[in-house]
Design an enzyme around this catalytic site. Sequence first.
Site, PDB file in Angstrom:
ATOM      1  N   GLY A 239      -3.506  -5.308   6.375  1.00  0.00           N
ATOM      2  CA  GLY A 239      -4.792  -5.305   5.692  1.00  0.00           C
ATOM      3  C   GLY A 239      -5.985  -4.832   6.490  1.00  0.00           C
ATOM      4  N   GLU A 273       1.988  -6.864   9.645  1.00  0.00           N
ATOM      5  CA  GLU A 273       2.450  -5.863   8.676  1.00  0.00           C
ATOM      6  C   GLU A 273       1.387  -4.795   8.428  1.00  0.00           C
ATOM      7  OE1 GLU A 273       3.100  -8.273   5.203  1.00  0.00           O
ATOM      8  OE2 GLU A 273       4.841  -9.294   6.024  1.00  0.00           O
ATOM      9  N   GLY A 275      -0.384  -1.302   7.671  1.00  0.00           N
ATOM     10  CA  GLY A 275      -0.015  -0.040   7.034  1.00  0.00           C
ATOM     11  C   GLY A 275      -1.105   0.984   7.292  1.00  0.00           C
ATOM     12  N   ARG A 276      -2.165   0.846   6.514  1.00  0.00           N
ATOM     13  CA  ARG A 276      -3.272   1.811   6.547  1.00  0.00           C
ATOM     14  C   ARG A 276      -3.837   2.067   7.943  1.00  0.00           C
ATOM     15  NH1 ARG A 276      -6.595   2.237   1.979  1.00  0.00           N
ATOM     16  NH2 ARG A 276      -5.787   0.198   1.394  1.00  0.00           N
ATOM     17  N   ARG A 312      -5.887   7.870  -5.094  1.00  0.00           N
ATOM     18  CA  ARG A 312      -6.833   6.821  -4.677  1.00  0.00           C
ATOM     19  C   ARG A 312      -8.228   6.952  -5.298  1.00  0.00           C
ATOM     20  NH1 ARG A 312      -8.405   5.863  -0.176  1.00  0.00           N
ATOM     21  NH2 ARG A 312      -8.334   3.606  -0.349  1.00  0.00           N
ATOM     22  N   TYR A 316      -8.934   3.650  -7.369  1.00  0.00           N
ATOM     23  CA  TYR A 316      -9.807   2.655  -6.719  1.00  0.00           C
ATOM     24  C   TYR A 316     -11.241   3.158  -6.576  1.00  0.00           C
ATOM     25  CZ  TYR A 316      -5.167   1.497  -4.728  1.00  0.00           C
ATOM     26  OH  TYR A 316      -3.842   1.225  -4.516  1.00  0.00           O
ATOM     27  N   CYS A 342      -4.858  17.036 -16.708  1.00  0.00           N
ATOM     28  CA  CYS A 342      -5.570  16.813 -17.968  1.00  0.00           C
ATOM     29  C   CYS A 342      -5.946  15.346 -18.121  1.00  0.00           C
ATOM     30  CB  CYS A 342      -4.735  17.319 -19.126  1.00  0.00           C
ATOM     31  SG  CYS A 342      -4.437  19.077 -18.947  1.00  0.00           S
ATOM     32  N   GLU A 343      -6.860  14.899 -17.285  1.00  0.00           N
ATOM     33  CA  GLU A 343      -7.405  13.543 -17.316  1.00  0.00           C
ATOM     34  C   GLU A 343      -8.809  13.645 -16.727  1.00  0.00           C
ATOM     35  OE1 GLU A 343      -5.920  10.723 -18.341  1.00  0.00           O
ATOM     36  OE2 GLU A 343      -3.826  11.371 -18.419  1.00  0.00           O
ATOM     37  N   TYR A 371      -1.217   5.691   1.591  1.00  0.00           N
ATOM     38  CA  TYR A 371      -1.304   5.614   0.131  1.00  0.00           C
ATOM     39  C   TYR A 371      -1.667   6.974  -0.476  1.00  0.00           C
ATOM     40  CZ  TYR A 371      -1.251   0.795   1.595  1.00  0.00           C
ATOM     41  OH  TYR A 371      -0.900  -0.369   2.212  1.00  0.00           O
TER      42      TYR A 371
HETATM   43  C1  LIG Z   1       0.373  -3.449   1.285  1.00  0.00           C
HETATM   44  C2  LIG Z   1       0.881  -4.516   2.142  1.00  0.00           C
HETATM   45  C3  LIG Z   1       0.673  -4.487   3.528  1.00  0.00           C
HETATM   46  C4  LIG Z   1      -0.095  -3.407   4.229  1.00  0.00           C
HETATM   47  O1  LIG Z   1      -1.431  -3.359   3.881  1.00  0.00           O
HETATM   48  P1  LIG Z   1      -2.424  -2.382   4.672  1.00  0.00           P
HETATM   49  O2  LIG Z   1      -3.739  -2.664   4.065  1.00  0.00           O
HETATM   50  O3  LIG Z   1      -1.978  -0.994   4.438  1.00  0.00           O
HETATM   51  O4  LIG Z   1      -2.361  -2.762   6.116  1.00  0.00           O
HETATM   52  C5  LIG Z   1       1.217  -5.506   4.278  1.00  0.00           C
HETATM   53  N1  LIG Z   1       1.917  -6.521   3.708  1.00  0.00           N
HETATM   54  C6  LIG Z   1       2.132  -6.574   2.384  1.00  0.00           C
HETATM   55  C7  LIG Z   1       2.919  -7.699   1.818  1.00  0.00           C
HETATM   56  C8  LIG Z   1       1.620  -5.597   1.553  1.00  0.00           C
HETATM   57  O5  LIG Z   1       1.838  -5.662   0.241  1.00  0.00           O
END
Ligand SMILES: *Cc1c(COP(=O)(O)O)cnc(C)c1O
Length: 420
Positions: A239, A273, A275-276, A312, A316, A342-343, A371
């Site tokens: 997150g 965990e 990601g981004r 995105r 969002y 076409c949106e 993403y």
């Molecule tokens: C999407 C997600 C993440 C990663 O979120 P980021 O904002 O990309 O770091 C981690 N854990 C879970 C369970 C998620 O669904």
Amino acid sequence: MHDFDYKDGRLCCGDVPLADIAQAVGTPFYCYSLPTLRRHIQAFEEPLAGVEHQTCFAMKANANLAVVSVMARHGLGADVVSGGELYLALRAGIPASKIVYSGVGKTDSEIDMALSAGIMMFNIESGEELEVINARAGVMGKRAPIAIRVNPDVDPRTHPYISTGMQKNKFGIALEASLEQYLKAKEMPHVEIVGIDCHIGSQLTEVEPFIDAVERLKVLIERLSRHGISFRYLDLGGGLGITYANEEPPHPSAYARAILEAVGGLGLKLVFEPGRVIVGNTGVLVTRVQYRKQTPKKTFIIVDAGMNDLIRPALYDAWHDIKPEQMRARDTEQVDVVGPICESSDFLARDRVLPVFSRGDLMAVMSAGAYGFTMSSTYNARPRPAEVMVDESRYFVVTQRQRYEDLLSGQHVPEEIMGR
Ligand SMILES: *Cc1c(COP(=O)(O)O)cnc(C)c1O
């Protein structure tokens, strides 16, 4: 920081002009910088050196096989949310013992697959899921390692669609109910309690919500220990946000420092965990201007990438910086950058002041490494774009652009439905 900059007036990834790649592979395409990817992995890992932990890259941010293989090579695990992601993570060389499985809708066959693989743990999102996992493990003669994904009810102060740790969200189990589920799990013969988990949202730009969540989890951990329930892993989810425009999210080192201070002394192995924060700024989407279109109200720059390639902005209302491929003196104007779909929600930028673009010009949509491709589709029967990885002066096509034949993959017209 990233690796996309102007050299002799041309936007490059490392030493490679994006125009050269466009010439060779066509547009649109995603371009990832390998040195940036490595640097971001290190920036996340360095502050955790010496701390017992496992970083599990959130595959849904970017599931490209080459990207995830780099993660594997650097010792990262994976956070998966489907059987497909589990399959890809294993194929990319991530050992099952470093894979956590999150998500509210795990199917029986996905659960079986994860049990066979021998993953590190299931992050349980409901009481019913816990029962099903216990039952499936029983059938397979295994014990399922589990953590409960606790919904700590903290406001991550991010976009409502990417907020997950509030009571109104579908994710996790509320604090009080989590205690109950742990007590149930303790009695289950085919389940082993190995951890506790939370993930409160995405694109967080402050550390406070993370710390609030840790504090709430600590109270629960303490209560659980009084019931004789202990475990090895404290999974704090992902997150951490990135800079798209002028956000100032904490650096991974500040995030780590705050978290380590908050968890201090629990003696648990930490799981992250992200990601981004790892991949977001490692990638851009390169697209070519097809047309300019003037209406009484607006100027539209119509490009060959659409919401099927990068959703995105439509989903969002996300803001992505747009850079011209050529840095040259020119006027600016206020425009909407839109795709061919076409949106009316098919836009990449709205009411944006940009240098004047003409037909044939290239532009880079920045911060598209997370993403981006993973959320792409073939809507409007548009083949999915190519993905390219750049390492200093070399580039590699790591995903071929889909061909029209790929749009037919798996399709079949039964004789029986054709009228005589
Ligand atoms: C999407 C997600 C993440 C990663 O979120 P980021 O904002 O990309 O770091 C981690 N854990 C879970 C369970 C998620 O669904």
